[in-house]
Design a protein around this motif. Structure first.
Motif, PDB file in Angstrom:
ATOM      1  N   THR A 270       0.819  -1.222   0.000  1.00 14.59           N
ATOM      2  CA  THR A 270       0.000   0.000   0.000  1.00 14.59           C
ATOM      3  C   THR A 270       0.851   1.271   0.000  1.00 14.59           C
ATOM      4  O   THR A 270       0.317   2.361  -0.189  1.00 14.59           O
ATOM      5  CB  THR A 270      -0.943   0.051   1.224  1.00 14.59           C
ATOM      6  OG1 THR A 270      -0.162   0.127   2.412  1.00 14.59           O
ATOM      7  CG2 THR A 270      -1.872  -1.149   1.251  1.00 14.59           C
ATOM      8  N   LEU A 271       2.156   1.128   0.225  1.00 15.95           N
ATOM      9  CA  LEU A 271       3.034   2.303   0.291  1.00 15.95           C
ATOM     10  C   LEU A 271       3.199   2.940  -1.086  1.00 15.95           C
ATOM     11  O   LEU A 271       3.208   2.238  -2.106  1.00 15.95           O
ATOM     12  CB  LEU A 271       4.424   1.907   0.801  1.00 15.95           C
ATOM     13  CG  LEU A 271       4.525   1.406   2.225  1.00 15.95           C
ATOM     14  CD1 LEU A 271       5.937   0.938   2.519  1.00 15.95           C
ATOM     15  CD2 LEU A 271       4.116   2.482   3.203  1.00 15.95           C
TER      16      LEU A 271
ATOM     17  N   GLU B  70       8.503   5.410  -1.292  1.00 17.15           N
ATOM     18  CA  GLU B  70       8.635   4.956   0.092  1.00 17.15           C
ATOM     19  C   GLU B  70       8.905   3.449   0.128  1.00 17.15           C
ATOM     20  O   GLU B  70       9.755   2.973   0.882  1.00 17.15           O
ATOM     21  CB  GLU B  70       7.366   5.257   0.893  1.00 17.15           C
ATOM     22  CG  GLU B  70       7.190   6.712   1.223  1.00 17.15           C
ATOM     23  CD  GLU B  70       5.913   6.990   1.993  1.00 17.15           C
ATOM     24  OE1 GLU B  70       5.314   6.037   2.545  1.00 17.15           O
ATOM     25  OE2 GLU B  70       5.506   8.159   2.040  1.00 17.15           O
ATOM     26  N   ARG B  71       8.178   2.707  -0.681  1.00 15.25           N
ATOM     27  CA  ARG B  71       8.358   1.256  -0.727  1.00 15.25           C
ATOM     28  C   ARG B  71       9.778   0.909  -1.174  1.00 15.25           C
ATOM     29  O   ARG B  71      10.447   0.039  -0.609  1.00 15.25           O
ATOM     30  CB  ARG B  71       7.321   0.618  -1.663  1.00 15.25           C
ATOM     31  CG  ARG B  71       7.378  -0.894  -1.663  1.00 15.25           C
ATOM     32  CD  ARG B  71       6.240  -1.539  -2.439  1.00 15.25           C
ATOM     33  NE  ARG B  71       6.145  -1.106  -3.809  1.00 15.25           N
ATOM     34  CZ  ARG B  71       5.128  -0.427  -4.323  1.00 15.25           C
ATOM     35  NH1 ARG B  71       4.095  -0.119  -3.569  1.00 15.25           N
ATOM     36  NH2 ARG B  71       5.120  -0.082  -5.584  1.00 15.25           N
ATOM     37  N   LEU B  72      10.279   1.634  -2.192  1.00 15.14           N
ATOM     38  CA  LEU B  72      11.621   1.395  -2.708  1.00 15.14           C
ATOM     39  C   LEU B  72      12.675   1.636  -1.625  1.00 15.14           C
ATOM     40  O   LEU B  72      13.562   0.806  -1.408  1.00 15.14           O
ATOM     41  CB  LEU B  72      11.881   2.296  -3.923  1.00 15.14           C
ATOM     42  CG  LEU B  72      13.234   2.155  -4.599  1.00 15.14           C
ATOM     43  CD1 LEU B  72      13.365   0.778  -5.221  1.00 15.14           C
ATOM     44  CD2 LEU B  72      13.387   3.223  -5.665  1.00 15.14           C
TER      45      LEU B  72
ATOM     46  N   ARG C  93      18.484  13.546   3.475  1.00 13.19           N
ATOM     47  CA  ARG C  93      17.349  13.916   4.336  1.00 13.19           C
ATOM     48  C   ARG C  93      16.030  13.419   3.741  1.00 13.19           C
ATOM     49  O   ARG C  93      15.146  12.962   4.466  1.00 13.19           O
ATOM     50  CB  ARG C  93      17.318  15.447   4.521  1.00 13.19           C
ATOM     51  CG  ARG C  93      16.254  15.913   5.460  1.00 13.19           C
ATOM     52  CD  ARG C  93      16.554  15.487   6.894  1.00 13.19           C
ATOM     53  NE  ARG C  93      15.450  15.891   7.748  1.00 13.19           N
ATOM     54  CZ  ARG C  93      14.846  15.094   8.604  1.00 13.19           C
ATOM     55  NH1 ARG C  93      15.263  13.881   8.789  1.00 13.19           N
ATOM     56  NH2 ARG C  93      13.850  15.527   9.322  1.00 13.19           N
ATOM     57  N   THR C  94      15.897  13.461   2.432  1.00 13.73           N
ATOM     58  CA  THR C  94      14.683  12.962   1.780  1.00 13.73           C
ATOM     59  C   THR C  94      14.559  11.452   1.974  1.00 13.73           C
ATOM     60  O   THR C  94      13.476  10.936   2.246  1.00 13.73           O
ATOM     61  CB  THR C  94      14.699  13.311   0.277  1.00 13.73           C
ATOM     62  OG1 THR C  94      14.837  14.722   0.143  1.00 13.73           O
ATOM     63  CG2 THR C  94      13.447  12.830  -0.418  1.00 13.73           C
ATOM     64  N   VAL C  95      15.686  10.749   1.857  1.00 13.90           N
ATOM     65  CA  VAL C  95      15.687   9.295   2.077  1.00 13.90           C
ATOM     66  C   VAL C  95      15.256   9.000   3.508  1.00 13.90           C
ATOM     67  O   VAL C  95      14.439   8.104   3.752  1.00 13.90           O
ATOM     68  CB  VAL C  95      17.080   8.691   1.782  1.00 13.90           C
ATOM     69  CG1 VAL C  95      17.142   7.231   2.205  1.00 13.90           C
ATOM     70  CG2 VAL C  95      17.429   8.840   0.312  1.00 13.90           C
ATOM     71  N   GLN C  96      15.777   9.762   4.467  1.00 12.83           N
ATOM     72  CA  GLN C  96      15.409   9.564   5.866  1.00 12.83           C
ATOM     73  C   GLN C  96      13.909   9.798   6.071  1.00 12.83           C
ATOM     74  O   GLN C  96      13.241   9.034   6.772  1.00 12.83           O
ATOM     75  CB  GLN C  96      16.211  10.508   6.762  1.00 12.83           C
ATOM     76  CG  GLN C  96      17.689  10.180   6.813  1.00 12.83           C
ATOM     77  CD  GLN C  96      18.510  11.273   7.473  1.00 12.83           C
ATOM     78  OE1 GLN C  96      18.147  12.448   7.442  1.00 12.83           O
ATOM     79  NE2 GLN C  96      19.637  10.881   8.062  1.00 12.83           N
ATOM     80  N   GLN C  97      13.387  10.838   5.451  1.00 17.83           N
ATOM     81  CA  GLN C  97      11.958  11.136   5.580  1.00 17.83           C
ATOM     82  C   GLN C  97      11.104  10.045   4.936  1.00 17.83           C
ATOM     83  O   GLN C  97      10.087   9.629   5.496  1.00 17.83           O
ATOM     84  CB  GLN C  97      11.641  12.489   4.949  1.00 17.83           C
ATOM     85  CG  GLN C  97      12.161  13.660   5.744  1.00 17.83           C
ATOM     86  CD  GLN C  97      11.994  14.996   5.021  1.00 17.83           C
ATOM     87  OE1 GLN C  97      11.809  15.032   3.807  1.00 17.83           O
ATOM     88  NE2 GLN C  97      12.080  16.082   5.773  1.00 17.83           N
ATOM     89  N   LEU C  98      11.528   9.583   3.763  1.00 16.95           N
ATOM     90  CA  LEU C  98      10.775   8.522   3.083  1.00 16.95           C
ATOM     91  C   LEU C  98      10.742   7.247   3.926  1.00 16.95           C
ATOM     92  O   LEU C  98       9.696   6.592   4.041  1.00 16.95           O
ATOM     93  CB  LEU C  98      11.374   8.240   1.703  1.00 16.95           C
ATOM     94  CG  LEU C  98      11.154   9.309   0.639  1.00 16.95           C
ATOM     95  CD1 LEU C  98      12.026   9.038  -0.586  1.00 16.95           C
ATOM     96  CD2 LEU C  98       9.687   9.370   0.247  1.00 16.95           C
ATOM     97  N   LEU C  99      11.882   6.904   4.515  1.00 22.71           N
ATOM     98  CA  LEU C  99      11.934   5.715   5.356  1.00 22.71           C
ATOM     99  C   LEU C  99      11.041   5.887   6.585  1.00 22.71           C
ATOM    100  O   LEU C  99      10.278   4.987   6.939  1.00 22.71           O
ATOM    101  CB  LEU C  99      13.375   5.416   5.784  1.00 22.71           C
ATOM    102  CG  LEU C  99      13.568   4.190   6.664  1.00 22.71           C
ATOM    103  CD1 LEU C  99      13.087   2.926   5.956  1.00 22.71           C
ATOM    104  CD2 LEU C  99      15.019   4.051   7.076  1.00 22.71           C
ATOM    105  N   ALA C 100      11.115   7.043   7.219  1.00 20.62           N
ATOM    106  CA  ALA C 100      10.288   7.298   8.404  1.00 20.62           C
ATOM    107  C   ALA C 100       8.799   7.238   8.051  1.00 20.62           C
ATOM    108  O   ALA C 100       7.991   6.662   8.791  1.00 20.62           O
ATOM    109  CB  ALA C 100      10.644   8.654   9.013  1.00 20.62           C
ATOM    110  N   GLN C 101       8.431   7.830   6.915  1.00 10.70           N
ATOM    111  CA  GLN C 101       7.029   7.800   6.492  1.00 10.70           C
ATOM    112  C   GLN C 101       6.581   6.372   6.189  1.00 10.70           C
ATOM    113  O   GLN C 101       5.468   5.959   6.552  1.00 10.70           O
ATOM    114  CB  GLN C 101       6.831   8.682   5.261  1.00 10.70           C
ATOM    115  CG  GLN C 101       6.941  10.161   5.556  1.00 10.70           C
ATOM    116  CD  GLN C 101       7.024  11.001   4.283  1.00 10.70           C
ATOM    117  OE1 GLN C 101       7.210  10.491   3.183  1.00 10.70           O
ATOM    118  NE2 GLN C 101       6.899  12.313   4.453  1.00 10.70           N
TER     119      GLN C 101
END
Length: 172
Positions: free
Chosen positions: A116-117, A121-123, A147-155
């Motif tokens: 569902t991600l 984010e799934r990647l 920072r974007t990678v960190q945010q995507l992982l957190a989300q």
């Protein structure tokens, strides 16, 4: 922030009665306090980890099972000349059929949550958690800021956690 001592006092307050009853099923009354001491000593060592584990009831009772198994192993070696049959109630390392079924259900729920991600984010989640890649490597390979990678992982983790809770994730 809670330090190790406060965390351990909280654990004793939350679990001492239940652990005492649980351990008393397998041990003589004289050995209960020693076993509880060993359990809390193991948990105290874990409070030093960064970050400390989630001390939920599953974690605490799995630790208790480990202490009980170690105690029975030590006694078996020490008292080899005084052979005593152990009951079938001793905790086992192998999962029960019920546990296996719940893990399969949880795995299906996890797969559905990941699907569902949003794509990005799934990647990031799959590259980091499944492939074991570092966030800096992911940022470089995807050509996006760290920072974007960190945010995507957190989300992604937050969405999965919410979806799993919604879908009835079973805590074992």
């Amino acid at each position: 922030m809670i330090d190790g001592t406060d965390l351990l006092q909280d654990l004793v307050g939350r679990f001492d009665g239940r652990l005492r009853r649980y351990v008393s099923k397998y041990l003589e009354p004289a050995d209960i306090d020693d076993a509880l001491h060993d359990i809390y000593a193991r948990l105290a060592r874990q409070t030093m980890r960064i970050p400390p584990p989630s001390f939920n009831s599953t974690y605490v009772f799995k630790t208790a099972d480990g202490v009980l198994r170690d105690l029975h192993r030590r006694r078996r070696v020490r008292d080899a000349d005084r052979h005593v049959e152990l009951t079938d109630d001793i905790p086992s390392d192998t999962p029960t059929p019920f546990d296996s079924a719940r893990w399969r259900q949880n795995l299906d729920r996890l797969r559905a949550a990941i699907l569902t991600l949003p794509r990005q984010e799934r990647l990031v989640l799959m590259m980091h958690r499944i492939e074991g890649r570092k966030l800096t490597e992911i940022a470089e390979s995807q050509r996006i800021p760290l920072r974007t990678v960190q945010q995507l992982l957190a989300q992604a983790l937050a969405r999965c956690r919410g979806k799993l809770k919604e879908d009835g994730w079973f805590e074992l």
